[in-house]
Motif scaffolding. Structure first.
Motif, PDB file in Angstrom:
ATOM      1  N   UNK A 465      21.166 -17.073  13.602  1.00 52.99           N
ATOM      2  CA  UNK A 465      21.109 -16.003  12.618  1.00 52.99           C
ATOM      3  C   UNK A 465      20.324 -14.805  13.162  1.00 52.99           C
ATOM      4  N   UNK A 468      22.171 -12.517  15.457  1.00 51.20           N
ATOM      5  CA  UNK A 468      23.160 -11.598  14.888  1.00 51.20           C
ATOM      6  C   UNK A 468      22.666 -10.161  14.897  1.00 51.20           C
ATOM      7  N   UNK A 472      26.849  -7.799  17.518  1.00 49.97           N
ATOM      8  CA  UNK A 472      27.632  -7.344  16.373  1.00 49.97           C
ATOM      9  C   UNK A 472      29.102  -7.208  16.714  1.00 49.97           C
ATOM     10  N   UNK A 473      29.884  -6.993  15.677  1.00 48.28           N
ATOM     11  CA  UNK A 473      31.332  -6.975  15.896  1.00 48.28           C
ATOM     12  C   UNK A 473      31.974  -5.854  15.080  1.00 48.28           C
ATOM     13  N   UNK A 481      38.383  -5.950   6.170  1.00 45.70           N
ATOM     14  CA  UNK A 481      37.058  -6.433   6.526  1.00 45.70           C
ATOM     15  C   UNK A 481      35.930  -5.744   5.769  1.00 45.70           C
ATOM     16  N   UNK A 482      36.293  -4.906   4.806  1.00 43.94           N
ATOM     17  CA  UNK A 482      35.246  -4.409   3.913  1.00 43.94           C
ATOM     18  C   UNK A 482      35.547  -4.919   2.510  1.00 43.94           C
ATOM     19  N   UNK A 483      34.503  -5.365   1.850  1.00 44.71           N
ATOM     20  CA  UNK A 483      34.668  -5.902   0.503  1.00 44.71           C
ATOM     21  C   UNK A 483      35.024  -4.761  -0.444  1.00 44.71           C
ATOM     22  N   UNK A 486      32.461  -3.438  -2.991  1.00 41.91           N
ATOM     23  CA  UNK A 486      31.165  -2.889  -2.604  1.00 41.91           C
ATOM     24  C   UNK A 486      31.307  -1.412  -2.289  1.00 41.91           C
ATOM     25  N   UNK A 494      24.468  -3.972   4.296  1.00 35.77           N
ATOM     26  CA  UNK A 494      24.462  -5.439   4.272  1.00 35.77           C
ATOM     27  C   UNK A 494      23.657  -6.051   5.425  1.00 35.77           C
ATOM     28  N   UNK A 495      23.892  -5.630   6.663  1.00 37.15           N
ATOM     29  CA  UNK A 495      23.074  -6.212   7.742  1.00 37.15           C
ATOM     30  C   UNK A 495      21.596  -5.842   7.626  1.00 37.15           C
ATOM     31  N   UNK A 498      20.036  -8.375   5.589  1.00 35.05           N
ATOM     32  CA  UNK A 498      19.916  -9.680   6.243  1.00 35.05           C
ATOM     33  C   UNK A 498      18.810  -9.680   7.299  1.00 35.05           C
ATOM     34  N   UNK A 499      18.724  -8.604   8.011  1.00 30.94           N
ATOM     35  CA  UNK A 499      17.852  -8.639   9.184  1.00 30.94           C
ATOM     36  C   UNK A 499      16.579  -7.811   9.099  1.00 30.94           C
ATOM     37  N   UNK A 544      28.383  -0.138  10.015  1.00 29.21           N
ATOM     38  CA  UNK A 544      27.807  -1.432   9.668  1.00 29.21           C
ATOM     39  C   UNK A 544      27.399  -2.190  10.930  1.00 29.21           C
TER      40      UNK A 544
END
Ligand SMILES: Nc1ncnc2c1ncn2[C@@H]1O[C@H](COP(=O)(O)OP(=O)(O)OP(=O)(O)O)[C@@H](O)[C@H]1O
Ligand SMILES: Nc1ncnc2c1ncn2[C@@H]1O[C@H](COP(=O)(O)OP(=O)(O)OP(=O)(O)O)[C@@H](O)[C@H]1O
Ligand SMILES: [Mg+2]
Ligand SMILES: [Mg+2]
Lengths: 698, 311, 528, 305
Positions: A465, A468, A472-473, A481-483, A486, A494-495, A498-499, A544
Motif C-alpha cells: 500500500x 502505491x 502510479x498508473x 476509470x473515473x467514478x 465523484x 482520492x490518492x 489514501x497517502x 490523479x
C-alpha cells in the motif's frame, strides 16, 4: 473526367435528438469515380459515419434525415427514393463494412447463414448454391478452412477473420461501391496491413469504387486516390491524396498532419497539437467552424463561413486563408527532405503578432531532452522484473479441464530511474498484464518484481500500500476509470486521502494546483466527469496519477482512445510532466510512432515474451527480430518499398497453447527447424540491444 | 459435460432438500397444532385431541420427526394428510396436472401477448401503438389477479355467457383463468421485450443488416427479436414461477382444482405432510423451469450452446 | 314432510318451487350439480368435522333416525326405539332388507361396528365421538335388534342419532379401506359414490336399489336424478355466477346482497331454511377483567345495537337472535325476544358506576388502564362475521370502550388453546337443546373449558336435570331457566340465526331441507 | 444454477456497453416523438403527489369520517353527496380510500424498505466476498424462491400473530431473493469497473472501495427496482387480504377494501372498483415514473422513453 459513380452534392443531414434538431453534416459535396478510392478523414464526430450512412439512406433509421442536397448513384437520385427502392440498392450496388467486425455481425447466427441471407435478399435461388457461393467468397478473401468458418458463429472467429468475412459478405452482391467505415481501427497493425492489402487487391480486380472512412492519415495516405477532409460536419479540404497530404491548404489539415507523431519526427520534440477540441453539434461556432482553433483566424473567419472553393489542380478548400497556409507549408517543405511521405509542417503563419502565445509556445517546443541513452548499468534500476510469469487458469468451471493461458511467460526487464520504457506488441501479447505485474496489481505466477532493489509483492499488504505512493498508473479508458458519481476534485484527491494527511483546504489547494498542471481550469473541481470530453478526462486521470508525486508511472494505452489532435496534446502533457517531475515510466501503446516519440527504450512483446529491447532509434533503424521488423513494416503510410520488406501473415496464436520453440515461428518467413524446436535465448546483440531470435537481422 | 449436469442436479437437490427442511422448521416453530383445526373444539374433549396427537406422531421430538420424514421420503413415502388422512403423493399428483396446465396456459398467454405487444411497441416506438401496448402492459401488472378474475367472470360468464366461470375440465374452463393470470406476466414481459428490443435495435449489427438490404420486418423478427429474447428469457422464467405461485389465488377464484388451493387449505389446517409434498413439487417445477430457461438460452444463443467446444 | 321447515320465510320461496312441482309429475333422469362453498374434509362421517360434509352424507348414507320438521324424531334405519327406565340403554329395531351399496346387508352387527369404531381411538373420530357420547357399548340382540348401552343417561343421545355425522357406514368397506374409506365411502343412501376430485367435485350416481327412504323425502324409492355432482366453489361471486350462467343448477350460501338481487331474478329461485341449534353468539370470557363483572357485560349488551347490525349487514335476509338457542328448537324461550333494547345512557351509567371514566380520547380508563375489549374472530369473513366485529367496534366507541379486533386464521390456538379473548363468536347446528351443556356447563380440571368459562352450580344442575329428564314439558322449563339466566347475566350477545340459502335454476324441482338446513336430494328432479 | 449461462451472456454483451455509452447520450433520440408519453409522466407525477397528500393529510381531503357508519345510507351509488358511493356499512367510499392511502403506501414502502435492506445486504456480501459464502447465500435465496410466498406469508402471520407488521414482513421476506440477486449481479459488475481498479491501484483499502465506489454505483438499479416493488407489494398485500390474511383495521387499506367489497361487484360495483382503481393508479404512476427513472440511470437507455 468520367461520369462519377457517386455524386454527393450539398448534402445536409439533420439529426433529431431529445434536445431538438441538430445539423450533423452541412452542405458536403464530393464524388467518386468508378474504380477510385476516396478517403473521408476527420476527427471523431466530424460526420464521417453519418455522411456515409446517408448514401444508403441508413440515417433514416437513426433519427437522421436528409435536409438538403442530393446523392446520385449512377443516375439514381437516392435522396428521394422510397425506402423499398433504396433497399434494392443496398448490398447490391452499394455495400458497407464497419469498424467493429465483432459488433457488426448478429452474434447468434452463423457466418454462413448471414452471408446466405444477404444473397437471398437480392436473388432467388437454392440455399445450397448460395452456401457454396458463400464458401467461395470466404476463400476469396483469404479465410482458411472456409467450409468450417461458414458454420461458426461470430464469437468463434477472431477480429481479423471477421473483418474478412464482413468483406466477403459485402462482396456477395457484387457492389459497384464499397463503403468501409474505419474497417481497420479495431484491429492490430499487422492485421490492418493485411486487410488494407486485401481491399486494394479487390478494388483492382473487381474494379470497385471504395469510400474509405478513417481518422488515420497514414491509412488514407496508403489507400486513397483522393482525400476529403471533414471538420465539424463540413468539408474542409479535398483533392488528390498526395497533394492534400503533401501540400495541405487548410489549416485544419495542416494541424492534423502536425499532430501525428511520424517515424521521422524528432524524438522527444513536442508534437504540434491543435489546441482545443472539435466542437459539439450543439455548439457550432459562427463563421468558419475551425476558427477557434485556428492560428490563421481573422475577424472574417469569425463572421462568415468560407465556401468550398476551387484551389486549382482538382483541389477544393474551405478557408479564407488557404493561400497563406499553403505558403507556410511550402516554405517549410523546402527545408525538409522530399522523401518524407507524411511530414509535419509548421502551423504558424509567418505574419507575427496574430497569436503571440501560440507562436511562442510552438517555437520553444523542442524540449531539452537528456541524452537518448539513460545509463542503466551503474545505479540500481528503479524497477526490475525477474522471470515474471502470469498464467491464468481458464475454464476452471465444472466439468471442463483447466487450461493455462500464459499471458506473461518469463519476462525479465529492468527500468532505470528517469527512463521511459515503451512496450509494443500485438493485442493479446501480454503488455497490459506485464504492466500490472510490474506494479504488483495482481499476484504473479512466477518470478519477482524489485522496486529499488527490494522485493515488492502484493502479498505484503502494508509495504504494498505504501508503495502505491511511488507507483502510479494512467489508464487507457478515460471514461470507465473515473467514478461517474465523484466530482473531479474528489477523484483527483482520492490518492491524497489514501497517502497523505492533508486537511480539506490543503487538499483543495493541491487539487487546484494539479488541475492547472494538467491544463484544466482550477475552478472546475466541482464538476462531474460527464461534463468533460475524453481528452479532458484523460487529463483528470493524469492529475490523479501524479497527485502524490510518484516516482514511476505506468501509462497503459493512455492515448489510444483519443482523437489525433487530442492525442498529441496528451502526449505533450505527459512529456512535459515527465520532465518536470523526473518520472520514470512505462508507456504501453499500439501506435508504434507514438511509442517511438516518447520512449528512450522500447520492448517488443510477442505471446507473453519479450522478443526484443533496444533504444528507440536503434530499434527503428535496425530491428533485429523478424517480428519487430514485421511490426514496423505494417505501419500504414510507410513508403511501399519499406512495407514489402517483411509482412507477416496470419494471426497471433492462442496463448493457451503457444507454439513450440520460437513462438513466432508459425508466422515467421525465415523460420527453420531450429526455430520450430528450440526456443531462442534473449541475448544481447548490441549496446542495450537484446533480441530472442536464432537469426537476428543486422 | 456429464460432470456439469451432475453438479447441477446436486445443487438442485440441495435446494429441494433445503426448502423441505425450511418448511419443516417453520411448521415446527408454529404455535398451535393441526389437531385443533381438525376437530370442533367446542364439542371435542381434550383427551380426544391428545389421542389424535399421539396417533399422528406429533408428540415426538423435532429431530426424530425430521429424520423420520426424510427417511420416509427416501422410500417414496410422503406420508398421509393429517386432515383427510389420505396418502399425500396421490393426493398431490391428482391435482398437479390441473395446476401445471393452468400455469402453462398462463405462460402461453403471457409470452404470446407480452412478446407481441413488446415487439409492436418497440418497432413503433413513440407512436400510438407503443403507447397503447405499454398501457395495456402496465394494467397487467397493476391489477390484483382476484379482481381481474372476478371481472372476467362477470363479463364473460354471467353477462355474455360465453365461457364457464368455474371448473377445471376441458379447454373452455382454462381460458378465463389463464387470461387473468397470464395478463400479469404479460405486463412485465412487454416492458422487458420492448426494452431489450430497443437495446438491440441500437446494436451496430442492425445497421449491417439494413445495409445488406434485408427487409425491415425480417430484421425485426429474425434478428432483433431473437437477440432481444436472450435477456427476456430469464424474466419469462421468473414470471412462470410467479404464475405457479399465483395459482393459489386464481384457482380459488375460478374454483379450479389444483395444488394452489390445496396448499392454502393445508397451510390453514397446518397439514404439514401435504404442505411438504407441495413444496417438494413446486421445488421440482422451479428447478425444471430453470432448466428450460437454460435450454432456451442454448436454443436462442449459439454462443452458449458451443461454449464447451470453444477454446 | 316435504322438509321445508316451519321457519317463516323459507316457505315463501320454496313453496313457489313446489307449486310448479305439483303442476308436473317428477321426471326421471338428469344430472344435478350443486355448488358447495367449502370442501368436505372426508366422506367418512365418523371422522369428519365439517358441516359441509354432512350435506353430502345425506345423499350417501342414512341415519338411524331422522328429525322431523316439528322437532320430533322419526324412523329411518331404525324403525322403533325404546329407552330403558334408568335411561342407560336404548333398544332399537332395525329396518330389514336394507343393503349397503357394496351389497353388505345392513343389520345390528353393522350398527355395532359403526358405533364401536367411533369410540375406538384408532379411528381418530372427532365430532362423531362427541355426538355419540355417552355411548359405552352395544349388544346385538338379534339380526335386526340392537341394544345400545350408555355410561350415563342422556336425553340428547337419541336425537343425536339423527345427525349426519352418525350416519351408518358399510362395515365391510370401512374395514377394508381403513384410512382411505373417506375417499371411497359406502353407505345405504339414495346415491352411490362415483369419484371425488379434490377441490373440484364429488360425483355421485343414483342407487337404483334404494327402497328404504325414511319418509323425510316424499320419494322413498330410488332417486329421480341419475347423477348428483357437488362442485366446490369457494368464491361467492363465482358460485352465484355459476348459477346465473347455468354452469351449475344450484349453489349454496348465497350472500345477502345477492339474495336481494336474486329474489327479483326470473331465472332463478331461492331457497332459505333457518337452521336450528345455537345462533351465532358472542361469548364473553368471564376470566378476563373487567368482563367478569356483570355491569360491564350489561353495558356492552345495552350498547350493541344488534338490530341495526343484522339489518345493515344482512339486508333483512337474516333474523336476529335473542336467546342462546334458536327458534324452532325444543325449549326456545320466546319471552326473551325484544327484551333488550339499546340504551346508551344506561350503558354509560353502568360503566360510570364501575369507576371507568372517559379519558381525553373518549376511551374509559380506570387505574391507568384503558377499557378495552379484545374481540377475536376467525378468518375469512364467513357470514360477514368480521363485519359484525367492525360494527360492534364502532358502536362500543359510543360508551368509551375500545375494541381491539383480532381476525385470525388460527382460532384453534388463540381461542381454544390460549383462551386469549374477551369476546368470541360461535354457533352450532343442533337439534337438541342439550347443546347448551357443551357451552354453559362448568368443566372440571383437565377438561376443555367452555367459551364463557362459566361455572355456576345452579346452571349445572338445571342442565344435568334437563339432560336426563324424560318429560318434555319439564325439560322445556329447565332450558328456559338456563336461557333466562344467560340473558340476565349478559353472558352472551346473540346475533343472528343462520339461514341456509340456496340459489337454483328454475328447472330444479323438489329440493327440500331438513331442520338442520341440510339438503334432501331424493325428491329432486329437473323439469324440462 | 443459471450462473454459468448467465455469466456467458453478460460477458458477451458487456464488451459493447462501454463503447455504446459514450455515444448513446446523443444518438438515441426519437424519430417520432409522441408527446403524450411526457404528458403521461406528468399525470403520473400529479397522481403520486395527490396520493402522498392523501396519506399525509387524509382528513383535509376526505369529506367524511372513514369510520362513520351511516346505516341509513348503505350501498348508495356514487352521487354528489358520496363521490364514490357508500359501502355496506354506509361508510363513504371516497373517504375510506383517502384514509386508506396511508396504510397502503405504508405496506408498500415498509415492505420494500425491509426487503431491500435485507436483500441488498445479502446480495452485496455474496457479490463482494464471493466464493463459498456467495454460494451459500445464493442457495439460501434459491430455497426462499422455491418456497411459495404465500406459505411464507401465512406462516409468518401464524407465527407472529396477525397485524400490519407481519403482512409487511411476509411481503418483504418473499421479495428478498429478488433484491439479493440484482444487488449481487450489480456488485459483481461494478467490482470489475475501471474506476474500482483505479482506486485499488491507488492503494485504497477494500472497505473504502466498497463503501465509496461499489455500493453507491450499485445502488441505482436496486432503487429503481424498489420503486417498482412498491406497487407489487401493494398488490401482494391485496392478494393476502383476499386469502383472508389481512388485518381488520378501523381504516382498511386498499387491498382490504377491494377484497372485502368484491362480493358486492354485481350489486354495488363502486365498493371494490374504486379501491381497485386506486391501486391501479398508484402502481401505474409508480411504474411510469420508475421506468423513466431507470432510463435516466441506465446509461444504455438514456434519453429513451
Ligand atoms: N442518430 C443520431 N442522433 C443524434 N446525433 C447523432 C446521430 N448520429 C450521429 N450523431 C452526431 O453527429 C455527429 C457526427 O457523427 P458521426 O458518427 O458521423 O461522426 P464520425 O465522424 O463518424 O465520428 P467517429 O470517428 O467517432 O466515428 C456526432 O456529433 C454524433 O454525435
Ligand atoms: N484476468 C484475466 N483472466 C484471463 N485471461 C486474461 C486476463 N487478463 C488478460 N488475459 C489474457 O492474457 C492475454 C494477454 O492480455 P493483455 O491484456 O496483457 O494483452 P495486451 O498485450 O495488453 O493486449 P491489448 O493490446 O489488447 O491490450 C490475453 O490473451 C488475455 O485474454
Ligand atoms: Mg464513425
Ligand atoms: Mg492491454
Amino acid at each position: 473526367m468520367t461520369q462519377p459513380l457517386l455524386e454527393v452534392k450539398d448534402l445536409t443531414i439533420d439529426v433529431h435528438t431529445p434536445r431538438g434538431i441538430l445539423t450533423a453534416v452541412s452542405e458536403i459535396s464530393f464524388d467518386i469515380a468508378p474504380g477510385e478510392t476516396v478517403c473521408l478523414v476527420g476527427e471523431s464526430g466530424s460526420g464521417k459515419t453519418i455522411a456515409s450512412k446517408a448514401i444508403m439512406r441508413l440515417t433514416d433509421y437513426e433519427n437522421g434525415s436528409i435536409a438538403g442536397g442530393s446523392i446520385t448513384l449512377g443516375d439514381t437520385a437516392i435522396e428521394s427514393l422510397p425506402q423499398s427502392a433504396v433497399r434494392q440498392l443496398r448490398g447490391r450496388r452499394v455495400a458497407m463494412i464497419f469498424q467493429e467486425p465483432m459488433a457488426a455481425f448478429d452474434p447468434v447466427f452463423t457466418i454462413g447463414s448471414q452471408i446466405v441471407e444477404t444473397i437471398q435478399a437480392h436473388r432467388r435461388g437454392k440455399k445450397s448454391t448460395f452456401w457454396k457461393e458463400g464458401v467461395e467468397l470466404l476463400r476469396r478473401v483469404g479465410i482458411p478452412e472456409p467450409e468450417l468458418r461458414m458454420k461458426q458463429v461470430p464469437g468463434e472467429l477472431s477480429g481479423g477473420m471477421l473483418q474478412r468475412a464482413m468483406i466477403a459478405m459485402a462482396l456477395s452482391g457484387g457492389p459497384e461501391l464499397l463503403i468501409a467505415d474505419e474497417p481497420t481501427t479495431a484491429l492490430d497493425v499487422t492485421i490492418q496491413a493485411q486487410i488494407l492489402e486485401l481491399l486494394n487487391e479487390l478494388k483492382s480486380s473487381l474494379n470497385m469504387s471504395i469510400l474509405l472512412i478513417t481518422h488515420d492519415l497514414g491509412v488514407a495516405a496508403q489507400m486513397a486516390d483522393r482525400i476529403v477532409v471533414l471538420y465539424a460536419g463540413r468539408v474542409a479540404e479535398q483533392g488528390p491524396a498526395a497533394d492534400v497530404l503533401g501540400s495541405p491548404r487548410h489549416p485544419y489539415t495542416i494541424g492534423l498532419l502536425n499532430s501525428i507523431a511520424t517515424l521521422d519526427s524528432k524524438r522527444g520534440e513536442r508534437l504540434r497539437a491543435i489546441e482545443g477540441s472539435p466542437p459539439g453539434l450543439a455548439e457550432m461556432p459562427e463563421g468558419c467552424r475551425f476558427h477557434p482553433r485556428c492560428a490563421f483566424a481573422t475577424d472574417k473567419c469569425r463572421e462568415s463561413a468560407p465556401p468550398l472553393s476551387d484551389q486549382g489542380n482538382n483541389r477544393l478548400a474551405a478557408c479564407w486563408h488557404a493561400d497563406e497556409a499553403a505558403a507556410v507549408v511550402a516554405a517549410a517543405h523546402t527545408e525538409l527532405t522530399p522523401a518524407r511521405h507524411l511530414s509535419p509542417v509548421p502551423d504558424t503563419p509567418p505574419a507575427a503578432g496574430v497569436h503571440p502565445a501560440t507562436s511562442l509556445q510552438s517555437t520553444v517546443s523542442i524540449l531539452e531532452v537528456a541524452d537518448d541513452q539513460v545509463d542503466v548499468s551503474g545505479s540500481i534500476p528503479l524497477l526490475q522484473a525477474e522471470g515474471l510469469k502470469k498464467h491464468y487458469a481458464l475454464g476452471g468451471g465444472r466439468g471442463r479441464a483447466k487450461r493455462n493461458l500464459r499471458a506473461v511467460d518469463g519476462v525479465s526487464l529492468s527500468i532505470a530511474e528517469g527512463e521511459t520504457f515503451g512496450l509494443v506488441g500485438e493485442s493479446g501479447s501480454g503488455k497490459s498484464t506485464l504492466g500490472r505485474l510490474l506494479l504488483q496489481l495482481e499476484p504473479q505466477t512466477g518470478g519477482r518484481v524489485l522496486y529499488r532493489g527490494d522485493e515488492l509483492s502484493i502479498k505484503d499488504k502494508n509495504h504494498w500500500r505504501e508503495s502505491r505512493r511511488d507507483l502510479q498508473i494512467i489508464h487507457q479508458d478515460p471514461y470507465g476509470t473515473v467514478d461517474p458519481r465523484w466530482s473531479i476534485g474528489e477523484i483527483i484527491a482520492e490518492p491524497l486521502g489514501v497517502h497523505t494527511k492533508l486537511n480539506q483546504a490543503q487538499r483543495r489547494e493541491r487539487v487546484s494546483e494539479l488541475l492547472e498542471q494538467v491544463g484544466l481550469n482550477a475552478s472546475w473541481h466541482n464538476r462531474y466527469p460527464h461534463e468533460f470530453s475524453g481528452g479532458q478526462r484523460q487529463r483528470i486521470g493524469i492529475a490523479r496519477a501524479i497527485a502524490v508525486n510518484p516516482k514511476f508511472i505506468l501509462a497503459d494505452e493512455a492515448v489510444s482512445a483519443l482523437d489525433v489532435s487530442v492525442q498529441a496534446q496528451i502526449v505533450n502533457l505527459l512529456q512535459d510532466l515527465q520532465q518536470q517531475l523526473g518520472l520514470t515510466s512505462v508507456f504501453i501503446a499500439h501506435g508504434l510512432q507514438v511509442v517511438r516519440h516518447i520512449s528512450n527504450r522500447i520492448g517488443v512483446m510477442y505471446l507473453g515474451k519479450l522478443v526484443e529491447t533496444a533504444p528507440s532509434e536503434e530499434l527503428f533503424r535496425r530491428p533485429a527480430h523478424p517480428y519487430t521488423r514485421a511490426l514496423l513494416s505494417s505501419i500504414p503510410g510507410m513508403s511501399p518499398e519499406a512495407r514489402e520488406s517483411i509482412s507477416v501473415q496470419g494471426e497471433i496464436p492462442s496463448p493457451t497453447n503457444p507454439p513450440s520453440g520460437c513462438r513466432f515461428h508459425t508466422r515467421c518467413p525465415m523460420a527453420t527447424d531450429l526455430c520450430r524446436n528450440v526456443e531462442p535465448a534473449f541475448a544481447a546483440i548490441g549496446a542495450q540491444h537484446e533480441a530472442a531470435c536464432h537469426y537476428p537481422l543486422q | 459435460m456429464i460432470q456439469a449436469i451432475g453438479s447441477r442436479l446436486f445443487s438442485s437437490l440441495l435446494v429441494i432438500v433445503g426448502s423441505l427442511a425450511l418448511v419443516f422448521c417453520i411448521f415446527y416453530l408454529l404455535p398451535g397444532d393441526p389437531v385443533l383445526s381438525m376437530v370442533d373444539p367446542t364439542t371435542v374433549s381434550p383427551e380426544v385431541v391428545e389421542n389424535l396427537r399421539e396417533q399422528l406422531g406429533l408428540n415426538r421430538p423435532f429431530h426424530e420427526r425430521l429424520l423420520a420424514y426424510f427417511g420416509d421420503m427416501l422410500t417414496g413415502d410422503f406420508g398421509r394428510s393429517l386432515v383427510g388422512s389420505e396418502p399425500v403423493l396421490p393426493k398431490i399428483l391428482h391435482q398437479v396436472p390441473s395446476t401445471l396446465l393452468l400455469t402453462a396456459a398462463s405462460a402461453l398467454v403471457a409470452i404470446v401477448v407480452g412478446v407481441t405487444l413488446g415487439v409492436l411497441s418497440a418497432v413503433r416506438k413513440g407512436g400510438i401503438i407503443d403507447l397503447l401496448a405499454r398501457i395495456v402492459g402496465l394494467f397487467g401488472i397493476s391489477m390484483p389477479t382476484f379482481w381481474s378474475g372476478i371481472l372476467l367472470i362477470l363479463i364473460f360468464s354471467v353477462q355474455l355467457k360465453w365461457l364457464p366461470a368455474m371448473g377445471s375440465d376441458g379447454f373452455e374452463t382454462l381460458i378465463l383463468p389463464a387470461l387473468a393470470l397470464g395478463f400479469v406476466g404479460a405486463g412485465s414481459i412487454v416492458r422487458m421485450v420492448r426494452g431489450s428490443m430497443l437495446d438491440v435495435l441500437n446494436e451496430p449489427f442492425v445497421t449491417t443488416l439494413r445495409a445488406k438490404g434485408l427487409r425491415e420486418r425480417l430484421i425485426q423478427i429474425k434478428h432483433v427479436l431473437r437477440n432481444a429474447l436472450i435477456p427476456a428469457v430469464t424474466l419469462i422464467g421468473m414470471q412462470i414461477g410467479d404464475m405457479l405461485a399465483g395459482t393459489v389465488i386464481i384457482e380459488t377464484v375460478f374454483s379450479r382444482q389444483g395444488i394452489g388451493r390445496i396448499l392454502a387449505d393445508a397451510i390453514m389446517a397446518k397439514d404439514l405432510p401435504v404442505v411438504q409434498g407441495i413444496v417438494f413439487f413446486t421445488a421440482i417445477v422451479y428447478v425444471g423451469i430453470n432448466l428450460l430457461v437454460d435450454l432456451s438460452y442454448a436454443a436462442i444463443d449459439p454462443r452458449i450452446r458451443r461454449k464447451g467446444a470453444r477454446t | 314432510g316435504c322438509g321445508s321447515s316451519s321457519n317463516s320465510e323459507a316457505t315463501a320461496q320454496a313453496a313457489s318451487g313446489s307449486d310448479t312441482a305439483t303442476a308436473s309429475a317428477p321426471v326421471q333422469g338428469g344430472d344435478f350439480t350443486y355448488a358447495l362453498a367449502t370442501s368436505p374434509d372426508t366422506l367418512d362421517p365418523r371422522r369428519s368435522g365439517l358441516a359441509v360434509s354432512v350435506r353430502v352424507f345425506g345423499a350417501l348414507y342414512d341415519t338411524l333416525l331422522v328429525r322431523n320438521a316439528d322437532g320430533s324424531l322419526g324412523p329411518s334405519l331404525a324403525t322403533e326405539w325404546e329407552q330403558s327406565d334408568d335411561g342407560l340403554s336404548y333398544t332399537l329395531k332395525l329396518k330389514e332388507g336394507v343393503k349397503f351399496q357394496d351389497g353388505t346387508p345392513f343389520n345390528a352387527e353393522a350398527v355395532k361396528y359403526n358405533f364401536d369404531s367411533i369410540i375406538d381411538p384408532e379411528t381418530k373420530a372427532a365430532n362423531a365421538l362427541a355426538l355419540l357420547r355417552p355411548y359405552k357399548s352395544s349388544e346385538v340382540v338379534d339380526e335386526y335388534t340392537i341394544k345400545l348401552n350408555l355410561e350415563t343417561a342422556s336425553q340428547a343421545f337419541l336425537g343425536n342419532l339423527s345427525q349426519g355425522m352418525l350416519s351408518i357406514v358399510s362395515p365391510t368397506a370401512a374395514k377394508e379401506k381403513g384410512e382411505d374409506f373417506g375417499k371411497n365411502p359406502i353407505g345405504t343412501g339414495p346415491f352411490k359414490f362415483v369419484s371425488w376430485s379434490e377441490n373440484a367435485e364429488i360425483k355421485l350416481e343414483r342407487n337404483p336399489d334404494y327402497a328404504w327412504g325414511s319418509g323425510e323425502a316424499k320419494n322413498t324409492g330410488a332417486a329421480y336424478l341419475d347423477n348428483l355432482t357437488f362442485k366446490i366453489v369457494p368464491e361467492e361471486a363465482t358460485r352465484i355466477g355459476g348459477v346465473q350462467s347455468g354452469q351449475v343448477l344450484a349453489a349454496e350460501t348465497v350472500p345477502p346482497q345477492n339474495i336481494v338481487a336474486l329474489e327479483s331474478d326470473p331465472n332463478t329461485q331461492l331457497f332459505k331454511t333457518n337452521t336450528i341449534g345455537l345462533p351465532y353468539t358472542l361469548f364473553f370470557n368471564l376470566e378476563k377483567k373487567p368482563w367478569d363483572e356483570l355491569k360491564a357485560r350489561q353495558a356492552v349488551q345495552l350498547a350493541v345495537d344488534v338490530d341495526t347490525i343484522v339489518k345493515t349487514l344482512y339486508l333483512g335476509t337474516y333474523e336476529r337472535a335473542w336467546s342462546s338457542l334458536t327458534p324452532g328448537i325444543l325449549g326456545y324461550d320466546e319471552s326473551l325476544e325484544g327484551k333488550i333494547s339499546p340504551n346508551l345512557e344506561k350503558a354509560n351509567a353502568l360503566l360510570d358506576e364501575l369507576g371507568w371514566v372517559k379519558g381525553a380520547d373518549g376511551i374509559r380508563e380506570k387505574d391507568g388502564q384503558k377499557l378495552t375489549l379484545h374481540y377475536v374472530d376467525g378468518s375469512p369473513n364467513r357470514e360477514k362475521r368480521n363485519d359484525i366485529a367492525a360494527m360492534i367496534r364502532e358502536q362500543l366507541k359510543a360508551i368509551g370502550v375500545e375494541t381491539e379486533v383480532e381476525i385470525t386464521q388460527d382460532i384453534a390456538t388463540v381461542v381454544f388453546q390460549n383462551w386469549d379473548y374477551d369476546l368470541y363468536g360461535n354457533s352450532q347446528v343442533n337439534a337438541d337443546p342439550n347443546a347448551l351443556s357443551a357451552f354453559y356447563h362448568s368443566t372440571k380440571e383437565g377438561e376443555r373449558r367452555t367459551l364463557n368459562g362459566l361455572s355456576d352450580p345452579e346452571v349445572d344442575k338445571w342442565l344435568e336435570e334437563a339432560g336426563v329428564e324424560k318429560d318434555d314439558a319439564k325439560r322445556i322449563e329447565l332450558y328456559k331457566k338456563v336461557q333466562q339466566y344467560i340473558s340476565d347475566q349478559a353472558l352472551i350477545l346473540p346475533i343472528y340465526v343462520f339461514p341456509y340459502t340456496v340459489a337454483a335454476a328454475k328447472s330444479v324441482q323438489g329440493l327440500a331441507f331438513d331442520p338442520f338446513g341440510y339438503p334432501i336430494f331424493n325428491d329432486v328432479y329437473l323439469s324440462k | 444454477m443459471k450462473t454459468s449461462a448467465g455469466a456467458a451472456r453478460r460477458g458477451a454483451w458487456r464488451g459493447r456497453a462501454g463503447l455504446a455509452q459514450a455515444e448513446t447520450s446523443v444518438r438515441s433520440g426519437k424519430r417520432l416523438r409522441f408527446a403524450s408519453s411526457d404528458i403521461l409522466i406528468g399525470l403520473a407525477g400529479i397522481a403520486l403527489v395527490f396520493l402522498v397528500l392523501c396519506a399525509l393529510f387524509p382528513s383535509w381531503i376526505a369529506p367524511y369520517s372513514p369510520t362513520e357508519m351511516n346505516t341509513a345510507a348503505i350501498l348508495q351509488a356514487p352521487s354528489a353527496a358520496h363521490l364514490f358511493g357508500t359501502d355496506y356499512f354506509g361508510r363513504d367510499v371516497f373517504s375510506l380510500i383517502v384514509h386508506g392511502t396511508r396504510d397502503s403506501l405504508l405496506i408498500g414502502a415498509s415492505s420494500v424498505i425491509v426487503g431491500v435492506l435485507i436483500g441488498a445486504t445479502l446480495g452485496s456480501v455474496a457479490g463482494y466476498v464471493g466464493g463459498r459464502l456467495d454460494a451459500v447465500i445464493m442457495r439460501v435465496m434459491d430455497v426462499l424462491l422455491t418456497v411459495p410466498g404465500i406459505l411464507l406469508a401465512l406462516t409468518i402471520a401464524a407465527a407472529l400473530g396477525p397485524g400490519l407488521r407481519n403482512i409487511v414482513l411476509a411481503i418483504a421476506i418473499s421479495s428478498v431473493p429478488g433484491y439479493a440477486r440484482v444487488m449481487r449481479g450489480q456488485i459483481m459488475a461494478i467490482r470489475g469497473r475501471g474506476y474500482v481498479f483505479a482506486s485499488r491501484a491507488i492503494g485504497a483499502k477494500p472497505s473504502f472501495i466498497l463503501t465509496k465506489h461499489v455500493l453507491p454505483n450499485s445502488a441505482a438499479p436496486l432503487l429503481v427496482m424498489a420503486t417498482l416493488g412498491l406497487g407489487s407489494s401493494i398488490l401482494a398485500g391485496a392478494g393476502l387480504s383476499f386469502l383472508g390474511l389481512g388485518v381488520l383495521k378501523e381504516i382498511p387499506d386498499w387491498g382490504a377494501l377491494l377484497s372485502q367489497g368484491r362480493g358486492y361487484l354485481t350489486v354495488a360495483w363502486w365498493i371494490c372498483t374504486f379501491p381497485g382503481l386506486a391501486i391501479t393508479l398508484f402502481v401505474l404512476s409508480i411504474n411510469l415514473i420508475g421506468d423513466r427513472w431507470r432510463d435516466a440511470v441506465d446509461p444504455k437507455r438514456k434519453g429513451r422513453a
